[in-house]
Motif scaffolding. Sequence first.
Motif, PDB file in Angstrom:
ATOM      1  N   ASN A  38     -31.859   2.727  31.486  1.00 45.86           N
ATOM      2  CA  ASN A  38     -30.927   3.824  31.741  1.00 45.86           C
ATOM      3  C   ASN A  38     -29.474   3.464  31.510  1.00 45.86           C
ATOM      4  OD1 ASN A  38     -30.521   6.496  32.437  1.00 45.86           O
ATOM      5  ND2 ASN A  38     -30.097   6.001  34.581  1.00 45.86           N
ATOM      6  N   LEU A  64     -39.053  -9.788  25.739  1.00 40.93           N
ATOM      7  CA  LEU A  64     -38.645  -9.833  24.323  1.00 40.93           C
ATOM      8  C   LEU A  64     -37.171 -10.177  24.168  1.00 40.93           C
ATOM      9  CD1 LEU A  64     -40.387  -6.900  22.458  1.00 40.93           C
ATOM     10  CD2 LEU A  64     -41.060  -9.297  22.624  1.00 40.93           C
ATOM     11  N   ALA A  69     -27.027   4.179  29.300  1.00 42.13           N
ATOM     12  CA  ALA A  69     -26.744   5.057  28.169  1.00 42.13           C
ATOM     13  C   ALA A  69     -25.390   4.750  27.540  1.00 42.13           C
ATOM     14  CB  ALA A  69     -26.786   6.519  28.619  1.00 42.13           C
ATOM     15  N   PHE A 121     -33.872   2.733  19.604  1.00 40.91           N
ATOM     16  CA  PHE A 121     -32.706   1.858  19.711  1.00 40.91           C
ATOM     17  C   PHE A 121     -33.030   0.473  19.146  1.00 40.91           C
ATOM     18  CE2 PHE A 121     -32.350   5.140  22.947  1.00 40.91           C
ATOM     19  CZ  PHE A 121     -31.139   5.696  22.578  1.00 40.91           C
ATOM     20  N   ALA A 122     -34.244  -0.012  19.441  1.00 41.44           N
ATOM     21  CA  ALA A 122     -34.636  -1.315  18.890  1.00 41.44           C
ATOM     22  C   ALA A 122     -34.797  -1.223  17.371  1.00 41.44           C
ATOM     23  CB  ALA A 122     -35.937  -1.784  19.535  1.00 41.44           C
ATOM     24  N   ARG A 182     -38.623   5.821  29.683  1.00 41.17           N
ATOM     25  CA  ARG A 182     -37.428   6.087  28.879  1.00 41.17           C
ATOM     26  C   ARG A 182     -37.696   5.705  27.433  1.00 41.17           C
ATOM     27  NH1 ARG A 182     -33.480   7.914  31.844  1.00 41.17           N
ATOM     28  NH2 ARG A 182     -33.411   7.359  34.065  1.00 41.17           N
ATOM     29  N   ARG A 183     -37.203   6.545  26.542  1.00 44.28           N
ATOM     30  CA  ARG A 183     -37.348   6.212  25.124  1.00 44.28           C
ATOM     31  C   ARG A 183     -36.506   4.982  24.811  1.00 44.28           C
ATOM     32  NH1 ARG A 183     -32.747  10.026  23.134  1.00 44.28           N
ATOM     33  NH2 ARG A 183     -33.163   9.483  20.991  1.00 44.28           N
ATOM     34  N   SER A 184     -37.069   4.057  24.103  1.00 44.32           N
ATOM     35  CA  SER A 184     -36.318   2.838  23.770  1.00 44.32           C
ATOM     36  C   SER A 184     -36.569   2.397  22.329  1.00 44.32           C
ATOM     37  CB  SER A 184     -36.720   1.703  24.724  1.00 44.32           C
ATOM     38  OG  SER A 184     -38.104   1.407  24.587  1.00 44.32           O
ATOM     39  N   PRO A 232     -32.213   7.836  27.898  1.00 42.92           N
ATOM     40  CA  PRO A 232     -31.344   7.143  28.847  1.00 42.92           C
ATOM     41  C   PRO A 232     -30.246   8.104  29.316  1.00 42.92           C
ATOM     42  CG  PRO A 232     -31.499   5.931  26.758  1.00 42.92           C
ATOM     43  CD  PRO A 232     -32.266   7.183  26.580  1.00 42.92           C
ATOM     44  N   GLY A 233     -29.956   8.068  30.580  1.00 44.09           N
ATOM     45  CA  GLY A 233     -28.932   8.944  31.140  1.00 44.09           C
ATOM     46  C   GLY A 233     -29.509  10.174  31.813  1.00 44.09           C
ATOM     47  N   ALA A 254     -31.431  -0.924  15.691  1.00 40.13           N
ATOM     48  CA  ALA A 254     -30.683  -2.195  15.677  1.00 40.13           C
ATOM     49  C   ALA A 254     -31.254  -3.144  14.626  1.00 40.13           C
ATOM     50  CB  ALA A 254     -30.723  -2.838  17.066  1.00 40.13           C
ATOM     51  N   LEU A 301     -24.973   4.242  23.564  1.00 38.32           N
ATOM     52  CA  LEU A 301     -25.940   3.181  23.283  1.00 38.32           C
ATOM     53  C   LEU A 301     -26.252   3.033  21.798  1.00 38.32           C
ATOM     54  CD1 LEU A 301     -27.849   1.018  24.235  1.00 38.32           C
ATOM     55  CD2 LEU A 301     -29.510   2.775  24.826  1.00 38.32           C
ATOM     56  N   ALA A 302     -26.423   4.154  21.096  1.00 35.26           N
ATOM     57  CA  ALA A 302     -26.848   4.057  19.694  1.00 35.26           C
ATOM     58  C   ALA A 302     -25.840   3.279  18.843  1.00 35.26           C
ATOM     59  CB  ALA A 302     -27.089   5.443  19.106  1.00 35.26           C
ATOM     60  N   PRO A 332     -32.110  -6.310  18.770  1.00 43.30           N
ATOM     61  CA  PRO A 332     -33.037  -5.180  18.901  1.00 43.30           C
ATOM     62  C   PRO A 332     -33.780  -5.156  20.247  1.00 43.30           C
ATOM     63  CG  PRO A 332     -33.068  -5.991  16.658  1.00 43.30           C
ATOM     64  CD  PRO A 332     -32.217  -6.946  17.440  1.00 43.30           C
ATOM     65  N   PRO A 333     -34.377  -6.271  20.716  1.00 47.09           N
ATOM     66  CA  PRO A 333     -35.030  -6.165  22.029  1.00 47.09           C
ATOM     67  C   PRO A 333     -34.035  -5.830  23.156  1.00 47.09           C
ATOM     68  CG  PRO A 333     -35.715  -8.177  20.906  1.00 47.09           C
ATOM     69  CD  PRO A 333     -34.622  -7.575  20.079  1.00 47.09           C
ATOM     70  N   ALA A 334     -32.836  -6.382  23.101  1.00 50.12           N
ATOM     71  CA  ALA A 334     -31.853  -6.083  24.157  1.00 50.12           C
ATOM     72  C   ALA A 334     -31.498  -4.602  24.143  1.00 50.12           C
ATOM     73  CB  ALA A 334     -30.596  -6.942  23.968  1.00 50.12           C
ATOM     74  N   MET A 335     -31.430  -4.004  22.969  1.00 49.50           N
ATOM     75  CA  MET A 335     -31.152  -2.561  22.879  1.00 49.50           C
ATOM     76  C   MET A 335     -32.260  -1.762  23.553  1.00 49.50           C
ATOM     77  SD  MET A 335     -28.272  -1.814  21.322  1.00 49.50           S
ATOM     78  CE  MET A 335     -28.481  -0.221  20.498  1.00 49.50           C
ATOM     79  N   ALA A 336     -33.509  -2.165  23.342  1.00 54.74           N
ATOM     80  CA  ALA A 336     -34.628  -1.465  23.974  1.00 54.74           C
ATOM     81  C   ALA A 336     -34.537  -1.603  25.492  1.00 54.74           C
ATOM     82  CB  ALA A 336     -35.960  -2.024  23.467  1.00 54.74           C
ATOM     83  N   ILE A 337     -34.132  -2.764  25.958  1.00 52.33           N
ATOM     84  CA  ILE A 337     -34.029  -2.994  27.405  1.00 52.33           C
ATOM     85  C   ILE A 337     -32.920  -2.136  28.003  1.00 52.33           C
ATOM     86  CG2 ILE A 337     -33.383  -4.764  29.099  1.00 52.33           C
ATOM     87  CD1 ILE A 337     -35.046  -6.724  27.309  1.00 52.33           C
ATOM     88  N   PHE A 361     -41.703  -5.380  27.434  1.00 54.71           N
ATOM     89  CA  PHE A 361     -40.755  -5.882  26.445  1.00 54.71           C
ATOM     90  C   PHE A 361     -39.519  -6.504  27.068  1.00 54.71           C
ATOM     91  CE2 PHE A 361     -38.019  -2.271  26.867  1.00 54.71           C
ATOM     92  CZ  PHE A 361     -38.863  -1.239  27.219  1.00 54.71           C
ATOM     93  N   GLU A 392     -33.876  -0.842  36.276  1.00 53.55           N
ATOM     94  CA  GLU A 392     -33.666   0.436  36.966  1.00 53.55           C
ATOM     95  C   GLU A 392     -34.768   0.675  37.999  1.00 53.55           C
ATOM     96  OE1 GLU A 392     -33.201   5.201  35.884  1.00 53.55           O
ATOM     97  OE2 GLU A 392     -34.284   3.910  34.508  1.00 53.55           O
ATOM     98  N   ALA A 411     -31.932   0.768  26.886  1.00 57.00           N
ATOM     99  CA  ALA A 411     -32.435   2.144  26.905  1.00 57.00           C
ATOM    100  C   ALA A 411     -33.434   2.332  28.036  1.00 57.00           C
ATOM    101  CB  ALA A 411     -33.089   2.481  25.560  1.00 57.00           C
ATOM    102  N   ALA A 412     -34.351   1.393  28.170  1.00 55.50           N
ATOM    103  CA  ALA A 412     -35.416   1.539  29.147  1.00 55.50           C
ATOM    104  C   ALA A 412     -34.887   1.482  30.566  1.00 55.50           C
ATOM    105  CB  ALA A 412     -36.462   0.455  28.937  1.00 55.50           C
TER     106      ALA A 412
END
Lengths: 405, 405
Positions: free
Chosen positions: A170, B378, A172, B209-210, B204-206, B194-195, B213, A28-29, A160-165, B375, A43, A167-168
Amino acid sequence: MTDLLSLSEADRLIGASLPLFADETVPLAGAAARILRQDVLAERALPPYDRVIMDGIAVRWTGQHRHFLTAGLQGAGQPPLTLPEDGACIRVMTGSVLPLGADTVIPREKLVEEERDRQGRHAFRLETDYAPSPGQHVHRQGADCRAGERLLGAGCILTPPAMAILAANNVAHPRVTRVPAIAIVSTGDELVSPGAPVENWQIRRSNEFAIGASLARKGFVRQTQSILRDDLAQQVETLGALLASHDVLILSGGVSMGEFDYIPRALERLGVRKVFHKVAQRPGKPFWFGIAQDGRPVFALPGNPVSAASCCSRHVIPALLRAQGAEAAPIRMVRLGQALDPIRDMTRFVPVRLTQDDGGMTTAIPFPMPSSGDFNRLALTDGIVELPPGGATREAGCAVAFHDW
Amino acid sequence: MTDLLSLSEADRLIGASLPLFADETVPLAGAAARILRQDVLAERALPPYDRVIMDGIAVRWTGQHRHFLTAGLQGAGQPPLTLPEDGACIRVMTGSVLPLGADTVIPREKLVEEERDRQGRHAFRLETDYAPSPGQHVHRQGADCRAGERLLGAGCILTPPAMAILAANNVAHPRVTRVPAIAIVSTGDELVSPGAPVENWQIRRSNEFAIGASLARKGFVRQTQSILRDDLAQQVETLGALLASHDVLILSGGVSMGEFDYIPRALERLGVRKVFHKVAQRPGKPFWFGIAQDGRPVFALPGNPVSAASCCSRHVIPALLRAQGAEAAPIRMVRLGQALDPIRDMTRFVPVRLTQDDGGMTTAIPFPMPSSGDFNRLALTDGIVELPPGGATREAGCAVAFHDW
């Protein structure tokens, strides 16, 4: 000029010939700004529990009590405690679960802490006149979304918001478009690399750097740069090796009618099928486009810097974005800051600087290039506007399509 | 609320405390999108020679001849040939030097090639009625710029045209701002990666990642991501190590008034001087900013995802861009698509989606977040608009400042 391809026909031919780039899963990162190639479902419900959104105390609010004896401390990330009785409270943190039996959070700012009692317990008193709303400062389980709800679709860019989504929810290792390997090649015996001695009749190669920077801006960071002499045999050999090791070739130079413009011939010898050569556009008329036997696209741009940059912005980048499986972005329209004349039978590209006014309007200030080799003034510009062929002068205030560098 | 810092005061304090990041020289191909830290002067006049800009023949145009015997072929990158006499021509390519003695280029499209003569020489005849302009199709030496002219200044961003200008002017290793190493750290016992398996009361930490990005979009690609528990001793140890190995720390979580919000204490133990804590803004009030003993900035953002993202866009990214030595970019103004109410004594941030109409106008469609923990919505937004404190409802059509994610 009637034998020249129109821009819309060039768009159609490129679109019909382009591959869809392969996908891959990545940690993900490393996925920021990539194109998502899967759907993402929630999830679980969000929030997944009744979530405290202020630091303070959790109580069952009956209106009967204004003094609460602490029965525990509910930290974020801890399983829920249970409120023993009305009139008791549990101290809570932002992000923690609402204790079982509680329904309301009183923020710390509205509390007066009292001395410990004989059993060593804290107590809190509400500020005089403070009237909490029952259920306040709790973000209810499922308030934001249900489990299984579709949150992101294939084709979206990982903002950036899509990345948070991701992660949140799952994800990975999201499935994204693989970044294509792109070979950027300049041709011409007159070209000398920066850092090498230069004769008066030579010029320094610069197109690869501009093209490479345009591509990198859009996330196309897997690039190699090469230079080719005006020698057909060498071109066939080098281009063959580049085709075998890259997903896309972007050439500049060698596609005009000059005696040493061997590129189309070299590509045809390598089995690259010409889709078109020459487009009704200025600058950039000699633009050549073909497809290798295994489907890899080859964009051969004129060598002139303004022509090469214009073709890259108008044709190459939009095509590559499409080949990534990205949702089509609408063409950006801007307001012309000064009148421009179209060309009768060709699309005209004019470099412009964008200015944003205080009211949200974007205006394009034209920087027409007296010669398409003059690119120093391009440093002041943000991209090109596109004037379709013919018609009257486009007056200041007209809306025109813009493509960034 | 009068003890809270205004946004302009926060801007001033951050600006006064920030370092200027170090510079370095890098190979040109890796310099795209970096901030230039040197001036760039024209290496030589441009073009450096009388440059042919069409394929065809070069002649001395006297009007006396319409039939020209070829006396040679002037390729690009070759020293200039000499035209032997009026009535002779030298075949020329786009980009080649104009042969000595010639002054005018006749494009190939206007020529009829004739049979070779007895000496095996080609000849060309001008198309009937074609009237060249003397001096045409030659881009004169020095027409674009003089040697030594300043082309780029320190502080500019290396856009695609700027990259071409560096290459063309022999800057093979430009001096640019070193990309700072940035540690992005989430804190909170409730956070699960995540994972990993997740309990109902965990989230989950997010944020990393945001935030990662957002930074990567602006070129801040040297990042590490870490997670901290709500444990003061561990925080001191981990943050100390991160401070020693990074130029910037960006934390999220642990800065509210909660029992376990140790971050300000941990940072103070490490000698990080608090510049401010809490800003009159919503979301994002608990924002903490400090400076380590050696000048490294520490941004500690609230843990709530919308708050963290808003603080990152409004405060962190503009500060880091300034610390790179970049010319200050003007704040982007957009038109509000729907009315929004300001907050009496705080700046209000509202996520928005930008839409561009066909006339060049950018409108911001608000997506107010019912809770700052939500979010998912977002994903539909591009950034935030900023409403200064107080005053009347901002009606649709008002111009407001925009900050992208």
